[in-house]
Scaffold this motif. Structure first.
Motif, PDB file in Angstrom:
ATOM      1  N   ARG A  22       0.836  -1.214   0.000  1.00 48.51           N
ATOM      2  CA  ARG A  22       0.000   0.000   0.000  1.00 48.51           C
ATOM      3  C   ARG A  22       0.867   1.258   0.000  1.00 48.51           C
ATOM      4  NH1 ARG A  22      -2.436   2.234   5.044  1.00 48.51           N
ATOM      5  NH2 ARG A  22      -3.894   3.826   4.402  1.00 48.51           N
ATOM      6  N   GLU A  23       1.875   1.303   0.866  1.00 48.00           N
ATOM      7  CA  GLU A  23       2.766   2.460   0.955  1.00 48.00           C
ATOM      8  C   GLU A  23       3.552   2.651  -0.343  1.00 48.00           C
ATOM      9  OE1 GLU A  23       3.685   2.175   5.749  1.00 48.00           O
ATOM     10  OE2 GLU A  23       4.886   0.991   4.323  1.00 48.00           O
ATOM     11  N   GLN A  24       4.051   1.551  -0.877  1.00 46.58           N
ATOM     12  CA  GLN A  24       4.815   1.617  -2.120  1.00 46.58           C
ATOM     13  C   GLN A  24       3.950   2.117  -3.281  1.00 46.58           C
ATOM     14  OE1 GLN A  24       6.478  -1.873  -4.503  1.00 46.58           O
ATOM     15  NE2 GLN A  24       8.139  -1.325  -3.076  1.00 46.58           N
ATOM     16  N   CYS A  25       2.736   1.634  -3.361  1.00 45.70           N
ATOM     17  CA  CYS A  25       1.808   2.065  -4.407  1.00 45.70           C
ATOM     18  C   CYS A  25       1.538   3.566  -4.280  1.00 45.70           C
ATOM     19  CB  CYS A  25       0.515   1.270  -4.317  1.00 45.70           C
ATOM     20  SG  CYS A  25      -0.674   1.719  -5.596  1.00 45.70           S
ATOM     21  N   MET A  26       1.274   4.034  -3.069  1.00 45.93           N
ATOM     22  CA  MET A  26       1.024   5.461  -2.851  1.00 45.93           C
ATOM     23  C   MET A  26       2.254   6.275  -3.230  1.00 45.93           C
ATOM     24  SD  MET A  26       1.622   8.381  -0.917  1.00 45.93           S
ATOM     25  CE  MET A  26       2.674   7.614   0.292  1.00 45.93           C
ATOM     26  N   TRP A  27       3.446   5.837  -2.792  1.00 47.10           N
ATOM     27  CA  TRP A  27       4.672   6.590  -3.050  1.00 47.10           C
ATOM     28  C   TRP A  27       4.961   6.679  -4.550  1.00 47.10           C
ATOM     29  CZ3 TRP A  27       7.404  10.276  -1.448  1.00 47.10           C
ATOM     30  CH2 TRP A  27       8.683  10.504  -1.928  1.00 47.10           C
ATOM     31  N   ARG A  28       4.824   5.578  -5.252  1.00 48.85           N
ATOM     32  CA  ARG A  28       5.087   5.581  -6.691  1.00 48.85           C
ATOM     33  C   ARG A  28       4.051   6.411  -7.448  1.00 48.85           C
ATOM     34  NH1 ARG A  28       7.317  -0.548  -7.798  1.00 48.85           N
ATOM     35  NH2 ARG A  28       9.289  -0.206  -6.707  1.00 48.85           N
ATOM     36  N   THR A  29       2.813   6.338  -7.022  1.00 50.47           N
ATOM     37  CA  THR A  29       1.762   7.135  -7.654  1.00 50.47           C
ATOM     38  C   THR A  29       2.014   8.618  -7.416  1.00 50.47           C
ATOM     39  OG1 THR A  29       0.175   5.337  -7.403  1.00 50.47           O
ATOM     40  CG2 THR A  29      -0.727   7.540  -7.782  1.00 50.47           C
ATOM     41  N   TYR A  30       2.408   8.968  -6.197  1.00 50.25           N
ATOM     42  CA  TYR A  30       2.725  10.361  -5.884  1.00 50.25           C
ATOM     43  C   TYR A  30       3.866  10.855  -6.765  1.00 50.25           C
ATOM     44  CZ  TYR A  30       5.010  14.298  -3.795  1.00 50.25           C
ATOM     45  OH  TYR A  30       5.631  15.513  -3.621  1.00 50.25           O
ATOM     46  N   ARG A  31       4.940  10.078  -6.873  1.00 43.78           N
ATOM     47  CA  ARG A  31       6.108  10.473  -7.685  1.00 43.78           C
ATOM     48  C   ARG A  31       5.712  10.655  -9.151  1.00 43.78           C
ATOM     49  NH1 ARG A  31      10.748  12.244  -6.302  1.00 43.78           N
ATOM     50  NH2 ARG A  31      11.717  10.998  -7.884  1.00 43.78           N
ATOM     51  N   MET A  49       2.700  11.336 -10.293  1.00 44.17           N
ATOM     52  CA  MET A  49       1.843  12.512 -10.362  1.00 44.17           C
ATOM     53  C   MET A  49       2.693  13.782 -10.351  1.00 44.17           C
ATOM     54  SD  MET A  49      -0.751  14.236  -7.595  1.00 44.17           S
ATOM     55  CE  MET A  49       0.673  14.739  -6.653  1.00 44.17           C
ATOM     56  N   TYR A  50       3.643  13.860  -9.439  1.00 46.48           N
ATOM     57  CA  TYR A  50       4.488  15.048  -9.309  1.00 46.48           C
ATOM     58  C   TYR A  50       5.264  15.303 -10.606  1.00 46.48           C
ATOM     59  CZ  TYR A  50       8.174  18.166  -7.854  1.00 46.48           C
ATOM     60  OH  TYR A  50       9.044  19.226  -7.779  1.00 46.48           O
ATOM     61  N   ARG A  51       5.926  14.288 -11.119  1.00 46.45           N
ATOM     62  CA  ARG A  51       6.709  14.453 -12.357  1.00 46.45           C
ATOM     63  C   ARG A  51       5.816  14.822 -13.534  1.00 46.45           C
ATOM     64  NH1 ARG A  51       9.412   9.779 -10.253  1.00 46.45           N
ATOM     65  NH2 ARG A  51       8.100   8.497 -11.573  1.00 46.45           N
ATOM     66  N   SER A  52       4.679  14.167 -13.658  1.00 45.17           N
ATOM     67  CA  SER A  52       3.768  14.441 -14.772  1.00 45.17           C
ATOM     68  C   SER A  52       3.166  15.836 -14.666  1.00 45.17           C
ATOM     69  CB  SER A  52       2.659  13.390 -14.827  1.00 45.17           C
ATOM     70  OG  SER A  52       3.200  12.121 -15.085  1.00 45.17           O
ATOM     71  N   LEU A  53       2.806  16.251 -13.466  1.00 43.02           N
ATOM     72  CA  LEU A  53       2.242  17.583 -13.260  1.00 43.02           C
ATOM     73  C   LEU A  53       3.277  18.654 -13.589  1.00 43.02           C
ATOM     74  CD1 LEU A  53      -0.124  19.340 -12.332  1.00 43.02           C
ATOM     75  CD2 LEU A  53       0.700  19.044  -9.975  1.00 43.02           C
ATOM     76  N   GLU A  54       4.485  18.507 -13.076  1.00 43.64           N
ATOM     77  CA  GLU A  54       5.553  19.464 -13.373  1.00 43.64           C
ATOM     78  C   GLU A  54       5.802  19.553 -14.874  1.00 43.64           C
ATOM     79  OE1 GLU A  54       7.831  21.539 -11.475  1.00 43.64           O
ATOM     80  OE2 GLU A  54       6.153  21.343 -10.087  1.00 43.64           O
ATOM     81  N   SER A  55       5.847  18.407 -15.529  1.00 46.29           N
ATOM     82  CA  SER A  55       6.081  18.370 -16.965  1.00 46.29           C
ATOM     83  C   SER A  55       4.958  19.077 -17.730  1.00 46.29           C
ATOM     84  CB  SER A  55       6.217  16.919 -17.417  1.00 46.29           C
ATOM     85  OG  SER A  55       6.419  16.848 -18.795  1.00 46.29           O
ATOM     86  N   ALA A  56       3.720  18.795 -17.375  1.00 49.89           N
ATOM     87  CA  ALA A  56       2.580  19.420 -18.055  1.00 49.89           C
ATOM     88  C   ALA A  56       2.563  20.927 -17.834  1.00 49.89           C
ATOM     89  CB  ALA A  56       1.270  18.797 -17.565  1.00 49.89           C
ATOM     90  N   LEU A  57       2.822  21.361 -16.610  1.00 52.01           N
ATOM     91  CA  LEU A  57       2.839  22.793 -16.318  1.00 52.01           C
ATOM     92  C   LEU A  57       3.977  23.494 -17.049  1.00 52.01           C
ATOM     93  CD1 LEU A  57       1.949  22.770 -12.514  1.00 52.01           C
ATOM     94  CD2 LEU A  57       0.452  23.405 -14.423  1.00 52.01           C
TER      95      LEU A  57
END
Length: 156
Positions: free
Chosen positions: A10-19, A21-29
């Protein structure tokens, strides 16, 4: 030496999803910002605090603190932006060793033109995807993580 506390599934899934999301959001912005205004994310990140400063100027150390960048990275970015006429670098009147970055009229014009599109992208990709309750939760989580990081920085 103690054994690491490995992340459970569960923790690993959340951490990887967060990472992701962060990279994709930064890239899109960054992509939208560059397409709309020709600014990079780094340009925008420096122009914002300068434009919000009462006199359009900040000492390098204040910008480094705001950006959480090292001295070399900031110096290179400021040089590139100065070459493009977005800011000027001046000696600090209070401390001859210090340097001040000052927004130029061209820099103010470009940040004022870029800001509406950037905030629209932030809304479209992030803010509008969350309910008011989720926004409050995100703020709580961010505050907790930032508090821990600040403690680690100061050695407390």
């Amino acid at each position: 030496m103690s054994q690491p506390r490995w992340l459970d599934e569960r923790e690993q899934c959340m951490w990887r999803t967060y990472r992701e999301m962060y990279r994709s959001l930064e890239s899109a912005l960054d992509r939208e910002l560059t397409q709309d205004s020709g600014l990079s994310g780094a340009d925008y990140a420096i122009l914002v605090p300068l434009s919000e400063s009462p006199d359009g100027a900040l000492r390098s150390r204040e910008l480094r603190g705001e950006m959480n960048w090292d001295r070399t990275r900031l110096a290179h970015q400021l040089r590139r932006m100065e070459e493009r006429g977005l800011l000027v670098r001046e000696s600090c009147a209070e401390d001859a060793r210090g340097m001040v970055a000052r927004l130029t009229p061209a820099g103010r014009e470009v940040i004022e033109k870029a800001a509406p599109g950037h905030v629209a992208a932030v809304r479209r990709f992030f803010i509008d995807q969350l309910s008011p309750e989720e926004l409050d939760t995100m703020r709580t989580v961010a505050d907790k993580v930032l508090a821990r990081l600040r403690e680690a920085e100061t050695g407390q």
